[in-house]
Design a protein around this motif. Structure first.
Motif, PDB file in Angstrom:
ATOM      1  N   GLY A 163      47.587   6.409 -20.623  1.00  0.00           N
ATOM      2  CA  GLY A 163      47.320   5.033 -21.002  1.00  0.00           C
ATOM      3  C   GLY A 163      48.259   4.000 -20.423  1.00  0.00           C
ATOM      4  N   LEU A 164      49.251   4.434 -19.654  1.00  0.00           N
ATOM      5  CA  LEU A 164      50.221   3.489 -19.102  1.00  0.00           C
ATOM      6  C   LEU A 164      49.691   2.841 -17.828  1.00  0.00           C
ATOM      7  CD1 LEU A 164      53.652   5.327 -19.515  1.00  0.00           C
ATOM      8  CD2 LEU A 164      52.397   3.925 -21.152  1.00  0.00           C
ATOM      9  N   ASP A 165      50.146   1.609 -17.561  1.00  0.00           N
ATOM     10  CA  ASP A 165      49.815   0.958 -16.301  1.00  0.00           C
ATOM     11  C   ASP A 165      50.692   1.540 -15.193  1.00  0.00           C
ATOM     12  OD1 ASP A 165      52.348  -0.240 -16.509  1.00  0.00           O
ATOM     13  OD2 ASP A 165      51.548  -2.116 -17.295  1.00  0.00           O
ATOM     14  N   PRO A 166      50.408   1.232 -13.926  1.00  0.00           N
ATOM     15  CA  PRO A 166      51.184   1.836 -12.825  1.00  0.00           C
ATOM     16  C   PRO A 166      52.691   1.645 -12.951  1.00  0.00           C
ATOM     17  CG  PRO A 166      49.214   0.802 -11.958  1.00  0.00           C
ATOM     18  CD  PRO A 166      49.267   0.447 -13.410  1.00  0.00           C
ATOM     19  N   GLN A 167      53.131   0.450 -13.391  1.00  0.00           N
ATOM     20  CA  GLN A 167      54.572   0.220 -13.533  1.00  0.00           C
ATOM     21  C   GLN A 167      55.160   1.095 -14.635  1.00  0.00           C
ATOM     22  OE1 GLN A 167      56.582  -1.477 -11.579  1.00  0.00           O
ATOM     23  NE2 GLN A 167      58.339  -0.860 -12.824  1.00  0.00           N
ATOM     24  N   GLY A 168      54.422   1.225 -15.740  1.00  0.00           N
ATOM     25  CA  GLY A 168      54.887   2.077 -16.833  1.00  0.00           C
ATOM     26  C   GLY A 168      54.989   3.532 -16.417  1.00  0.00           C
ATOM     27  N   ILE A 169      54.024   3.996 -15.611  1.00  0.00           N
ATOM     28  CA  ILE A 169      54.059   5.377 -15.117  1.00  0.00           C
ATOM     29  C   ILE A 169      55.290   5.601 -14.252  1.00  0.00           C
ATOM     30  CG2 ILE A 169      52.886   6.993 -13.552  1.00  0.00           C
ATOM     31  CD1 ILE A 169      50.229   5.870 -14.576  1.00  0.00           C
ATOM     32  N   ILE A 170      55.589   4.651 -13.379  1.00  0.00           N
ATOM     33  CA  ILE A 170      56.763   4.769 -12.512  1.00  0.00           C
ATOM     34  C   ILE A 170      58.039   4.826 -13.346  1.00  0.00           C
ATOM     35  CG2 ILE A 170      58.149   3.561 -10.772  1.00  0.00           C
ATOM     36  CD1 ILE A 170      55.489   2.471  -9.633  1.00  0.00           C
ATOM     37  N   GLU A 171      58.129   3.981 -14.375  1.00  0.00           N
ATOM     38  CA  GLU A 171      59.325   3.940 -15.215  1.00  0.00           C
ATOM     39  C   GLU A 171      59.551   5.262 -15.941  1.00  0.00           C
ATOM     40  OE1 GLU A 171      58.618   0.602 -17.714  1.00  0.00           O
ATOM     41  OE2 GLU A 171      59.126  -0.890 -16.181  1.00  0.00           O
ATOM     42  N   ILE A 172      58.487   5.852 -16.477  1.00  0.00           N
ATOM     43  CA  ILE A 172      58.614   7.136 -17.173  1.00  0.00           C
ATOM     44  C   ILE A 172      58.984   8.238 -16.194  1.00  0.00           C
ATOM     45  CG2 ILE A 172      57.372   8.902 -18.477  1.00  0.00           C
ATOM     46  CD1 ILE A 172      58.123   6.435 -20.116  1.00  0.00           C
ATOM     47  N   ARG A 173      58.363   8.217 -15.009  1.00  0.00           N
ATOM     48  CA  ARG A 173      58.687   9.222 -13.992  1.00  0.00           C
ATOM     49  C   ARG A 173      60.166   9.162 -13.617  1.00  0.00           C
ATOM     50  NH1 ARG A 173      56.749   7.523  -8.530  1.00  0.00           N
ATOM     51  NH2 ARG A 173      54.716   7.506  -9.533  1.00  0.00           N
ATOM     52  N   GLU A 174      60.661   7.963 -13.350  1.00  0.00           N
ATOM     53  CA  GLU A 174      62.060   7.803 -12.946  1.00  0.00           C
ATOM     54  C   GLU A 174      63.006   8.204 -14.073  1.00  0.00           C
ATOM     55  OE1 GLU A 174      62.331   3.769 -11.616  1.00  0.00           O
ATOM     56  OE2 GLU A 174      61.524   4.227  -9.618  1.00  0.00           O
ATOM     57  N   LEU A 175      62.621   7.925 -15.325  1.00  0.00           N
ATOM     58  CA  LEU A 175      63.454   8.308 -16.463  1.00  0.00           C
ATOM     59  C   LEU A 175      63.535   9.825 -16.588  1.00  0.00           C
ATOM     60  CD1 LEU A 175      65.091   7.682 -18.985  1.00  0.00           C
ATOM     61  CD2 LEU A 175      62.930   7.414 -20.248  1.00  0.00           C
ATOM     62  N   ILE A 176      62.395  10.501 -16.445  1.00  0.00           N
ATOM     63  CA  ILE A 176      62.390  11.970 -16.528  1.00  0.00           C
ATOM     64  C   ILE A 176      63.264  12.572 -15.432  1.00  0.00           C
ATOM     65  CG2 ILE A 176      60.925  14.021 -16.225  1.00  0.00           C
ATOM     66  CD1 ILE A 176      58.666  12.382 -17.587  1.00  0.00           C
ATOM     67  N   LEU A 177      63.108  12.083 -14.211  1.00  0.00           N
ATOM     68  CA  LEU A 177      63.907  12.604 -13.099  1.00  0.00           C
ATOM     69  C   LEU A 177      65.390  12.333 -13.310  1.00  0.00           C
ATOM     70  CD1 LEU A 177      61.597  11.566 -10.122  1.00  0.00           C
ATOM     71  CD2 LEU A 177      62.017  13.890 -10.956  1.00  0.00           C
ATOM     72  N   LYS A 178      65.722  11.174 -13.861  1.00  0.00           N
ATOM     73  CA  LYS A 178      67.117  10.825 -14.132  1.00  0.00           C
ATOM     74  C   LYS A 178      67.718  11.748 -15.190  1.00  0.00           C
ATOM     75  CE  LYS A 178      70.035   6.922 -15.574  1.00  0.00           C
ATOM     76  NZ  LYS A 178      70.043   5.501 -15.980  1.00  0.00           N
ATOM     77  N   LEU A 179      66.994  11.977 -16.274  1.00  0.00           N
ATOM     78  CA  LEU A 179      67.483  12.853 -17.338  1.00  0.00           C
ATOM     79  C   LEU A 179      67.649  14.287 -16.840  1.00  0.00           C
ATOM     80  CD1 LEU A 179      65.297  11.544 -20.299  1.00  0.00           C
ATOM     81  CD2 LEU A 179      67.755  11.216 -20.012  1.00  0.00           C
ATOM     82  N   ASN A 180      66.726  14.726 -16.010  1.00  0.00           N
ATOM     83  CA  ASN A 180      66.809  16.077 -15.446  1.00  0.00           C
ATOM     84  C   ASN A 180      67.979  16.210 -14.495  1.00  0.00           C
ATOM     85  OD1 ASN A 180      65.597  17.890 -12.872  1.00  0.00           O
ATOM     86  ND2 ASN A 180      65.406  18.821 -14.891  1.00  0.00           N
ATOM     87  N   ARG A 181      68.191  15.190 -13.672  1.00  0.00           N
ATOM     88  CA  ARG A 181      69.231  15.230 -12.653  1.00  0.00           C
ATOM     89  C   ARG A 181      70.633  15.009 -13.244  1.00  0.00           C
ATOM     90  NH1 ARG A 181      67.201  11.614  -9.943  1.00  0.00           N
ATOM     91  NH2 ARG A 181      68.432   9.836 -10.673  1.00  0.00           N
ATOM     92  N   GLU A 182      70.766  14.007 -14.093  1.00  0.00           N
ATOM     93  CA  GLU A 182      72.094  13.610 -14.569  1.00  0.00           C
ATOM     94  C   GLU A 182      72.521  14.339 -15.837  1.00  0.00           C
ATOM     95  OE1 GLU A 182      72.289   9.376 -14.939  1.00  0.00           O
ATOM     96  OE2 GLU A 182      71.765   9.018 -12.826  1.00  0.00           O
ATOM     97  N   ARG A 183      71.577  14.711 -16.684  1.00  0.00           N
ATOM     98  CA  ARG A 183      71.917  15.384 -17.938  1.00  0.00           C
ATOM     99  C   ARG A 183      71.483  16.845 -17.964  1.00  0.00           C
ATOM    100  NH1 ARG A 183      71.838  11.657 -23.296  1.00  0.00           N
ATOM    101  NH2 ARG A 183      73.001   9.874 -22.471  1.00  0.00           N
ATOM    102  N   GLN A 184      70.894  17.293 -16.857  1.00  0.00           N
ATOM    103  CA  GLN A 184      70.428  18.677 -16.747  1.00  0.00           C
ATOM    104  C   GLN A 184      69.492  19.060 -17.886  1.00  0.00           C
ATOM    105  OE1 GLN A 184      74.101  18.189 -16.119  1.00  0.00           O
ATOM    106  NE2 GLN A 184      73.165  17.697 -14.158  1.00  0.00           N
TER     107      GLN A 184
END
Length: 304
Positions: A163-184
């Motif tokens: 249900g997210l718009d394209p910008q919202g999808i990008i924000e969630i994607r970047e957050l997931i990658l950040k949490l995975n990368r920086e917080r393992q």
């Protein structure tokens, strides 16, 4: 390899209905695991078992090496955060008030980490704005912030970009990658938006009718789905000589067909083959995606 989650012939039955049928799966520590299946395939049932909301009928479920039947499983579950279906947020509260409420529920003694969590998910400037006035993407990010209370290192996200718009999808994607990368943080992500999932996942599990059809890594899937040109010729021995001289990777399928794993200039290839007394009859280009791989895996019965 260290696993956050393992199941072995896990079953869950509701009277005559089998929701999970001998499910065996493995989520390595640090993975972003894409969990793919139709509605009713058993994904939500597994999530309920992971969170302790229900118990298996038979088989084994292990979190961080602790079996679901052991008393220590409650401590292992404290390392899990989850956003299932829609984020559990109080719409009449601000982002900070929502996090304070979650800290109280968990019995956490200090609110010092709240400002850091808000900054982590990009909600540090929402002030007194109540969650009911947030966009869907902001609410989803707040839900993830709530799931992060207590510092879990395994997050379960059910349809995080639905249900997210394209910008919202990008924000969630970047957050997931950040949490995975920086917080393992290890992720289990259930999603029907397969093109988006393909931008995130390091591992995949394909489930159908409660049974695990296939588990593979992103590298293994990319090898399967890489761009390929299938050519039909009059003489594959001549084709083999030409492609070897070109330094191109290929696979001979029969006396007349072959797969070429590279971008080739078709006219130039045809001229070169002609000098070898070989005719290029047809060329078919295909580039399999995660979605087409899934459809082929379940036999084309694809109804999301």
């Amino acid at each position: 390899m260290e696993y956050v989650l393992q199941t072995n012939v896990l079953c869950k039955k509701y009277q005559k209905f089998t929701a999970l049928d001998n499910l065996t799966m493995h989520i390595p520590k640090g993975a972003i695991y894409g969990f793919i299946g139709k509605n009713g395939a058993g994904k939500t049932t597994l999530i309920r078992l992971l969170c302790g909301l229900q118990q298996p009928t038979s088989g084994e479920l292990s979190l961080y090496g602790t079996l679901h039947s052991q008393p220590q499983i409650q401590n292992a579950r404290k390392r899990i955060g989850a956003v299932v279906e829609t984020p559990s947020i109080y719409l009449d509260m601000t982002a900070e008030e929502n996090l304070r409420q979650q800290f109280q529920i968990l019995g956490l003694p200090s609110y010092r980490e709240i400002s850091g969590l808000l900054q982590l998910v990009g909600l540090q400037d929402t002030g007194k704005k109540k969650a009911k006035h947030f966009s869907l993407g902001m609410r989803q990010r707040l839900g993830i912030a709530i799931a992060l209370c207590g510092n879990p290192d395994f997050l379960i996200l059910d349809e995080p970009v639905n249900g997210l718009d394209p910008q919202g999808i990008i924000e969630i994607r970047e957050l997931i990658l950040k949490l995975n990368r920086e917080r393992q943080i290890t992720f289990l992500i259930s999603s029907h938006i397969l093109d988006e999932l393909a931008k995130l996942a390091t591992h995949y599990g394909f489930i159908d009718h409660g049974h695990m059809l296939k588990e593979l890594t992103a590298d293994e899937l990319n090898a399967i789905c890489r761009k390929c040109i299938t050519v039909t010729v009059t003489d594959t021995k001549a084709l083999s000589r030409v492609l070897t001289e070109m330094g191109v990777e290929y696979k001979i399928l029969s006396d007349t067909t072959a797969d070429i794993y590279a971008d080739v200039h078709i006219s130039r290839l045809a001229l070169t083959l002609d000098r070898e007394h070989c005719e290029l009859i047809s060329v078919h280009e295909h580039d399999e995606s995660l979605e087409s791989y899934y459809v082929n895996l379940v036999g084309g019965d694809h109804h999301e």
